[in-house]
Design an enzyme around this catalytic site. Structure first.
Site, PDB file in Angstrom:
ATOM      1  N   TYR A 159     -27.831 134.775  41.522  1.00 50.40           N
ATOM      2  CA  TYR A 159     -28.714 135.965  42.007  1.00 50.40           C
ATOM      3  C   TYR A 159     -29.578 135.202  43.023  1.00 50.40           C
ATOM      4  O   TYR A 159     -30.188 135.933  43.876  1.00 50.40           O
ATOM      5  CB  TYR A 159     -29.624 136.641  40.851  1.00 50.40           C
ATOM      6  CG  TYR A 159     -28.820 137.304  39.996  1.00 50.40           C
ATOM      7  CD1 TYR A 159     -28.382 138.860  40.550  1.00 50.40           C
ATOM      8  CD2 TYR A 159     -28.302 137.343  38.741  1.00 50.40           C
ATOM      9  CE1 TYR A 159     -27.768 139.617  39.674  1.00 50.40           C
ATOM     10  CE2 TYR A 159     -27.503 137.892  38.063  1.00 50.40           C
ATOM     11  CZ  TYR A 159     -27.359 139.104  38.426  1.00 50.40           C
ATOM     12  OH  TYR A 159     -26.424 140.000  37.413  1.00 50.40           O
ATOM     13  N   MET A 160     -29.742 133.969  42.787  1.00 46.33           N
ATOM     14  CA  MET A 160     -30.413 133.298  44.182  1.00 46.33           C
ATOM     15  C   MET A 160     -29.709 133.407  45.413  1.00 46.33           C
ATOM     16  O   MET A 160     -30.438 133.526  46.317  1.00 46.33           O
ATOM     17  CB  MET A 160     -30.460 131.810  43.619  1.00 46.33           C
ATOM     18  CG  MET A 160     -31.697 131.194  42.454  1.00 46.33           C
ATOM     19  SD  MET A 160     -31.749 129.559  42.374  1.00 46.33           S
ATOM     20  CE  MET A 160     -32.547 129.165  43.703  1.00 46.33           C
ATOM     21  N   ASP A 191     -17.998 149.516  48.068  1.00 46.15           N
ATOM     22  CA  ASP A 191     -16.550 150.223  47.678  1.00 46.15           C
ATOM     23  C   ASP A 191     -17.038 151.609  46.999  1.00 46.15           C
ATOM     24  O   ASP A 191     -16.805 152.525  47.652  1.00 46.15           O
ATOM     25  CB  ASP A 191     -15.461 149.546  47.165  1.00 46.15           C
ATOM     26  CG  ASP A 191     -15.841 149.017  45.808  1.00 46.15           C
ATOM     27  OD1 ASP A 191     -17.205 148.779  45.548  1.00 46.15           O
ATOM     28  OD2 ASP A 191     -14.920 148.668  45.182  1.00 46.15           O
ATOM     29  N   GLY A 192     -17.920 151.368  46.093  1.00 48.26           N
ATOM     30  CA  GLY A 192     -18.324 152.419  45.167  1.00 48.26           C
ATOM     31  C   GLY A 192     -19.104 153.453  46.266  1.00 48.26           C
ATOM     32  O   GLY A 192     -19.091 154.677  46.135  1.00 48.26           O
ATOM     33  N   ARG A 212     -16.651 139.537  41.419  1.00 52.01           N
ATOM     34  CA  ARG A 212     -15.937 140.244  40.101  1.00 52.01           C
ATOM     35  C   ARG A 212     -14.498 140.410  40.260  1.00 52.01           C
ATOM     36  O   ARG A 212     -13.895 140.268  39.168  1.00 52.01           O
ATOM     37  CB  ARG A 212     -16.643 141.746  40.179  1.00 52.01           C
ATOM     38  CG  ARG A 212     -16.551 142.487  39.209  1.00 52.01           C
ATOM     39  CD  ARG A 212     -16.814 143.894  39.401  1.00 52.01           C
ATOM     40  NE  ARG A 212     -18.133 144.075  39.457  1.00 52.01           N
ATOM     41  CZ  ARG A 212     -19.136 144.140  38.786  1.00 52.01           C
ATOM     42  NH1 ARG A 212     -18.722 144.392  37.440  1.00 52.01           N
ATOM     43  NH2 ARG A 212     -20.446 144.297  38.687  1.00 52.01           N
ATOM     44  N   ILE A 260     -21.126 141.578  48.635  1.00 52.42           N
ATOM     45  CA  ILE A 260     -21.257 140.051  48.604  1.00 52.42           C
ATOM     46  C   ILE A 260     -19.921 139.447  48.388  1.00 52.42           C
ATOM     47  O   ILE A 260     -19.631 138.404  48.837  1.00 52.42           O
ATOM     48  CB  ILE A 260     -22.418 139.584  47.632  1.00 52.42           C
ATOM     49  CG1 ILE A 260     -22.736 138.336  47.899  1.00 52.42           C
ATOM     50  CG2 ILE A 260     -21.663 139.720  46.249  1.00 52.42           C
ATOM     51  CD1 ILE A 260     -23.752 138.291  48.786  1.00 52.42           C
ATOM     52  N   ASP A 261     -18.987 140.316  47.744  1.00 52.60           N
ATOM     53  CA  ASP A 261     -17.932 139.808  47.420  1.00 52.60           C
ATOM     54  C   ASP A 261     -17.013 139.790  48.630  1.00 52.60           C
ATOM     55  O   ASP A 261     -15.907 139.184  48.442  1.00 52.60           O
ATOM     56  CB  ASP A 261     -17.228 140.473  46.115  1.00 52.60           C
ATOM     57  CG  ASP A 261     -18.052 140.395  44.874  1.00 52.60           C
ATOM     58  OD1 ASP A 261     -18.686 139.357  44.909  1.00 52.60           O
ATOM     59  OD2 ASP A 261     -18.124 141.091  44.117  1.00 52.60           O
TER      60      ASP A 261
HETATM   61  N1  LIG Z   1     -16.040 157.117  42.604  1.00 50.93           N
HETATM   62  C1  LIG Z   1     -17.301 157.269  43.126  1.00 50.93           C
HETATM   63  N2  LIG Z   1     -17.736 158.532  43.820  1.00 50.93           N
HETATM   64  C2  LIG Z   1     -18.925 159.021  43.924  1.00 50.93           C
HETATM   65  N3  LIG Z   1     -20.154 157.807  43.833  1.00 50.93           N
HETATM   66  C3  LIG Z   1     -19.666 156.621  43.490  1.00 50.93           C
HETATM   67  C4  LIG Z   1     -18.246 156.509  42.905  1.00 50.93           C
HETATM   68  N4  LIG Z   1     -18.335 155.125  42.596  1.00 50.93           N
HETATM   69  C5  LIG Z   1     -19.651 154.448  42.628  1.00 50.93           C
HETATM   70  N5  LIG Z   1     -20.329 155.582  43.202  1.00 50.93           N
HETATM   71  C6  LIG Z   1     -21.708 155.242  43.443  1.00 50.93           C
HETATM   72  O1  LIG Z   1     -21.903 154.361  44.464  1.00 50.93           O
HETATM   73  C7  LIG Z   1     -23.260 153.755  44.108  1.00 50.93           C
HETATM   74  C8  LIG Z   1     -22.874 152.203  44.044  1.00 50.93           C
HETATM   75  O2  LIG Z   1     -21.767 151.906  43.524  1.00 50.93           O
HETATM   76  P1  LIG Z   1     -21.437 150.483  42.951  1.00 50.93           P
HETATM   77  O3  LIG Z   1     -19.793 150.440  42.474  1.00 50.93           O
HETATM   78  O4  LIG Z   1     -22.268 149.798  41.848  1.00 50.93           O
HETATM   79  O5  LIG Z   1     -21.641 149.322  43.921  1.00 50.93           O
HETATM   80  P2  LIG Z   1     -21.079 149.199  45.443  1.00 50.93           P
HETATM   81  O6  LIG Z   1     -21.006 150.223  46.241  1.00 50.93           O
HETATM   82  O7  LIG Z   1     -21.768 148.025  45.922  1.00 50.93           O
HETATM   83  O8  LIG Z   1     -19.501 148.916  45.298  1.00 50.93           O
HETATM   84  C9  LIG Z   1     -23.628 154.026  42.743  1.00 50.93           C
HETATM   85  O9  LIG Z   1     -24.737 154.752  42.865  1.00 50.93           O
HETATM   86  C10 LIG Z   1     -22.431 154.874  42.320  1.00 50.93           C
HETATM   87  O10 LIG Z   1     -22.922 156.006  41.405  1.00 50.93           O
HETATM   88  O1  LIG Z   2     -25.761 142.420  38.471  1.00 47.29           O
HETATM   89  P1  LIG Z   2     -25.644 143.412  39.361  1.00 47.29           P
HETATM   90  O2  LIG Z   2     -26.591 143.837  39.946  1.00 47.29           O
HETATM   91  O3  LIG Z   2     -24.849 144.541  38.531  1.00 47.29           O
HETATM   92  O4  LIG Z   2     -24.522 142.973  40.002  1.00 47.29           O
HETATM   93  C1  LIG Z   2     -23.431 142.077  39.977  1.00 47.29           C
HETATM   94  C2  LIG Z   2     -22.064 142.260  40.699  1.00 47.29           C
HETATM   95  O5  LIG Z   2     -22.472 142.777  41.984  1.00 47.29           O
HETATM   96  C3  LIG Z   2     -21.383 142.002  42.889  1.00 47.29           C
HETATM   97  O6  LIG Z   2     -22.152 140.971  43.620  1.00 47.29           O
HETATM   98  C4  LIG Z   2     -20.746 143.030  43.514  1.00 47.29           C
HETATM   99  O7  LIG Z   2     -21.601 143.665  44.215  1.00 47.29           O
HETATM  100  P2  LIG Z   2     -21.429 144.343  45.535  1.00 47.29           P
HETATM  101  O8  LIG Z   2     -19.966 144.581  45.644  1.00 47.29           O
HETATM  102  O9  LIG Z   2     -22.102 145.620  45.405  1.00 47.29           O
HETATM  103  O10 LIG Z   2     -22.087 143.464  46.304  1.00 47.29           O
HETATM  104  C5  LIG Z   2     -20.500 141.250  41.933  1.00 47.29           C
HETATM  105  O11 LIG Z   2     -19.989 140.178  42.348  1.00 47.29           O
HETATM  106  C6  LIG Z   2     -21.188 141.153  40.693  1.00 47.29           C
HETATM  107  O12 LIG Z   2     -20.615 141.301  39.467  1.00 47.29           O
HETATM  108 MG   LIG Z   3     -18.344 147.494  43.956  1.00 48.60          MG
END
Ligand SMILES: Nc1ncnc2c1ncn2[C@@H]1O[C@H](COP(=O)(O)OP(=O)(O)O)[C@@H](O)[C@H]1O
Ligand SMILES: O=P(O)(O)OC[C@H]1O[C@](O)(COP(=O)(O)O)[C@@H](O)[C@@H]1O
Ligand SMILES: [Mg+2]
Length: 708
Positions: free
Chosen positions: A451-452, A266-267, A341, A295-296
């Site tokens: 992590y595994m 989502d991020g 999470r 993964i979630d």
């Molecule tokens: N609101 C946002 N705007 C722009 N980039 C974001 C935003 N939130 C997260 N990111 C970027 O997306 C990447 C991954 O975000 P993260 O939340 O850690 O993982 P995921 O994409 O798996 O949810 C990171 O490089 C982060 O800086």
């Molecule tokens: O230890 P890290 O690499 O920050 O990742 C842990 C987190 O990533 C997650 O797997 C979720 O991340 P994603 O949505 O990016 O897959 C959570 O369940 C967990 O809290």
């Molecule tokens: Mg996320």
């Protein structure tokens, strides 16, 4: 007052302008502009204009199309996102929530025949190109008079493309946490671009978003990625944080990249959306394709994220191990922490698949430890009944409970995600202390496989899924769209970024899927009478609001396609509470009111037809079936089921025990460092290996339990 740009169909320009003028007092000002934007592919040749679009500044609440969108689905639309929403309405409440296209801001782009038409494999496929008008419904469960609701553009190859093979220059980036299948998606992007579209300029961005501006781009060929799907992780590297939109787009522009494939959660999709907006602001001919990864499994709208099946399957191994350990000891307790999470999908599916789990704790369902209906009482009972017990806990569960005893440092990771406290370790010590206080001999084994689980390569079905996602992404980018790709009700679709970033899927504890879990484990629901009363009150309030809305609608007809969603967001969610005996009420995760499509969304549909306001996060006594072990007026003993037809051991058995064996083992797989603050975990899938390792299995007097 928020205002935003909205693209309007011609026939509604006047009406909308009038509405805007009428709303000047509310902050709306007509500002209209005049770029005539085609918004969809119209067969071969230059895209035709389906309507003359106009950009109008208007209060978004006043525009019936957006109201229709909100009425037709349960999403929350952020004001910023309204600027990029492309809606088309059809008969019977049909709404197309379309994705942006290059011609929205570059109307005169030339198109080219799709090279697939000459491909020896694909050219033989009957109607290989998807119909330009094909769309995929967000909801497939309908009633006779239901409006048709929200639809997304169907994914797949188009007859005309907006990039010539030699001119296309693609890049791929992976961001966020690891997930099984990342390498497969990378491989299939590289191979698909090359084999289907003859695109040979493909580059890998290393280590996430920051790789756009901090490292060299890695040339990728089908040969260089040939075997990578057999490995876990991502060959490109990944990271959290480091998103600097301007610097990223500067680099995209400087290097002449015109297709950006972004794999992440989502991020990451939020980041992709920002990149798209900046590209559009600069008027660049660049397509942005997001491929959702988590993964979630908590990304909105899509049926399932890749890697989730693999994760659930792998989590089974940990649960099996916990079960073997627990059932081989006297009063053995196996505790497994899985990832999740904010959402407990991995824990829920792994539990349902396993059948060896006695209790599953997830972030969405608050729990408490002590007192009637609490976790300790349940563990006590299961040990007496069965001599051992297995607990699965999602990493995000019970965070508020832990915070009561461990001062939580309010830390965040580089992406701004809150760092979690280790609920597994905390629970282990709490259970240990409880047993000690009861002078109860026990053995507890804590397994943290998180992590595994996420480091393994994807399984066969995820591999195929990753391949199809990559192909859909390529077709969409070649056709000039910018989008997040995903499977919606079994069909691949191009979903607008705002759809997947504005909300997150959560397990709905008011849905049948969670009820299935409760009935399979017979665990307490941890809902109190207070919760039920609060739910009733919220339900009444929601109904009152609904009546007022209905009355308003009758007097002011709008493009109302349905009622769910609007009321749902108004209704206060139920916040189940722990009993007074257990200290302050934890802030529970609420049923997700905005969740558009959860894996069990079908249940929500049914609930709606039976009168349960699930979308509103409310539940009433009438709809909520008494749940075994609940500390309300329902019986605390489970109903007689084959699984639970057990003669409970006499209470004195434990009371008499004086010796204690408090063997708390924390099994940490290599590389798994999870000290108290900060955590994460995840889980897995499918079939329960029939792992009945207990020498005591079936030996208990009166035991006819299926699950041991
Ligand atoms: N609101 C946002 N705007 C722009 N980039 C974001 C935003 N939130 C997260 N990111 C970027 O997306 C990447 C991954 O975000 P993260 O939340 O850690 O993982 P995921 O994409 O798996 O949810 C990171 O490089 C982060 O800086
Ligand atoms: O230890 P890290 O690499 O920050 O990742 C842990 C987190 O990533 C997650 O797997 C979720 O991340 P994603 O949505 O990016 O897959 C959570 O369940 C967990 O809290
Ligand atoms: Mg996320």
């Amino acid at each position: 007052m928020a205002s935003s740009h909205i693209i309007l169909p011609k026939e509604e320009e006047e009406e909308a302008a009038a509405a805007a003028v009428a709303e000047v007092g509310l902050g709306a000002a007509v500002e209209a502009d005049h770029d005539h934007r085609p918004y969809q592919e119209q067969g071969p040749g230059k895209a035709a204009l389906p309507f003359s679009a106009t950009c109008v500044r208007i209060s978004r609440d006043s525009y019936p199309n957006l109201r229709a969108l909100r009425n037709a689905s349960t999403m929350t639309l952020h004001d910023d996102d309204a600027a990029f929403v492309k809606l088309e309405e059809g008969d019977y409440g049909y709404v197309l929530d379309d994705v942006p296209h290059l011609t929205d801001y570059l109307p005169d782009l030339p198109t080219f025949p799709n090279p697939l038409q000459d491909h020896p494999a694909y050219s033989t496929v009957k109607q290989y190109f998807v119909n330009a008008d094909d769309t995929v419904p967000e909801k497939v469960v309908v009633q006779k008079n239901s409006p048709r609701g929200v639809h997304f553009r169907r994914a797949g190859p188009r007859q005309r493309v907006y990039f010539e093979s030699e001119e296309a220059k693609a890049c791929i980036v992976t961001c966020g946490g690891l997930c099984p299948g990342l390498n497969t998606v990378i491989r299939e992007l590289v191979c698909g671009l090359s084999h289907m579209y003859n695109v040979s300029n493909v580059f890998g961005i290393q280590n996430g978003y920051k790789g756009f501006y901090s490292s060299n781009y890695l040339p990728m060929t089908p040969k260089s990625v040939n075997d990578i799907h057999k490995r876990g992780g991502t060959v490109l590297g990944t990271s959290r944080g480091g998103h600097d939109t301007k610097k990223i787009v500067d680099n995209i522009q400087d290097r002449g990249i015109n297709q950006v494939f972004i794999i992440g959660g989502d991020g990451t999709q939020k980041g992709a959306y920002e990149i798209y907006k900046e590209i559009r602001r600069r008027g660049l001919q660049v397509a942005v394709a997001g491929i959702p990864k988590t993964i979630d499994n908590d990304i909105a709208v899509i049926d399932k994220s890749f890697g989730f099946d693999t994760a659930v399957e792998e989590a089974q191994r940990a649960i099996n191990a916990a079960h073997v350990e627990a059932s081989s000891a006297e009063n053995g307790i196996g505790l497994v922490k899985l990832m999740g999470r904010y959402s407990g999908f991995i824990a829920m599916y792994a539990t349902l698949a396993s059948r060896d789990v006695d209790c599953c704790l997830i972030p969405e369902s608050p729990f408490y430890l002590e007192g009637e209906g609490g976790l300790f009482e349940y563990i006590d009972r299961r040990l007496k009944e069965n001599n051992h017990t297995v607990i699965v806990v999602a990493e995000g569960a019970g965070q508020d409970l832990i915070a009561q005893s461990i001062p939580a440092a309010d830390q965040q990771d580089a992406s701004g995600n809150k760092l979690l406290l280790d609920v597994g370790l905390w629970l282990t010590h709490k259970i240990k202390d409880y047993c000690k206080s009861k002078k109860m001999e026990m053995t507890i084994k804590y397994i943290d496989p998180t992590y595994m689980i996420r480091a393994i390569p994807s399984n066969a079905s995820d591999n195929v899924y990753c391949t199809l996602l990559a192909h859909s992404a390529i077709h969409g980018a070649m056709a000039g769209y910018s989008f997040t790709v995903g499977m919606v009700n079994g069909r691949h679709a191009y979903i607008p970024f705002h759809r997947v970033t504005s909300t997150r899927n959560k397990v709905r504890i008011t849905d049948r899927m969670w009820a299935r879990l409760l009935s399979s484990t017979n665990q307490p629901s941890f809902l109190s009478q207070k919760d039920i009363d609060a739910a009733r009150e919220a339900d009444k309030a929601a109904n009152r609001m609904k009546s007022r809305e209905d009355a308003k609608k009758q007097s002011t007809p709008v493009l109302a396609n349905g009622t769910d969603g609007v009321e749902a967001q108004l209704a206060a969610p139920i916040l189940p509470q722990q009993p007074a005996t257990d200290g302050p009420v934890p802030q529970p995760a609420r049923p997700d009111v905005n969740n558009a499509t959860a894996p069990d969304a079908g249940d929500q549909e049914e609930a709606r037809t039976t009168g349960t306001d699930v979308a509103g996060g409310t539940l009433t006594q009438a709809e909520v079936k008494p749940t075994p072990g609940t500390n309300v007026s329902w019986p605390t003993t489970p109903p007689d089921t084959p699984e639970r037809d057990v003669a409970p051991a006499p209470r004195t058995e434990h009371a008499q025990a004086t010796e204690m064996e408090l063997d708390v083992d924390t099994a940490r797989p290599e590389g798994c460092t999870t000290p108290p603050p900060v955590q994460d975990s995840e889980g897995s899938d499918t079939q329960s290996a029939d792992c009945r390792g207990s020498p005591m299995h079936g030996m208990q007097a009166g035991a006819s339990v299926k699950r041991d």
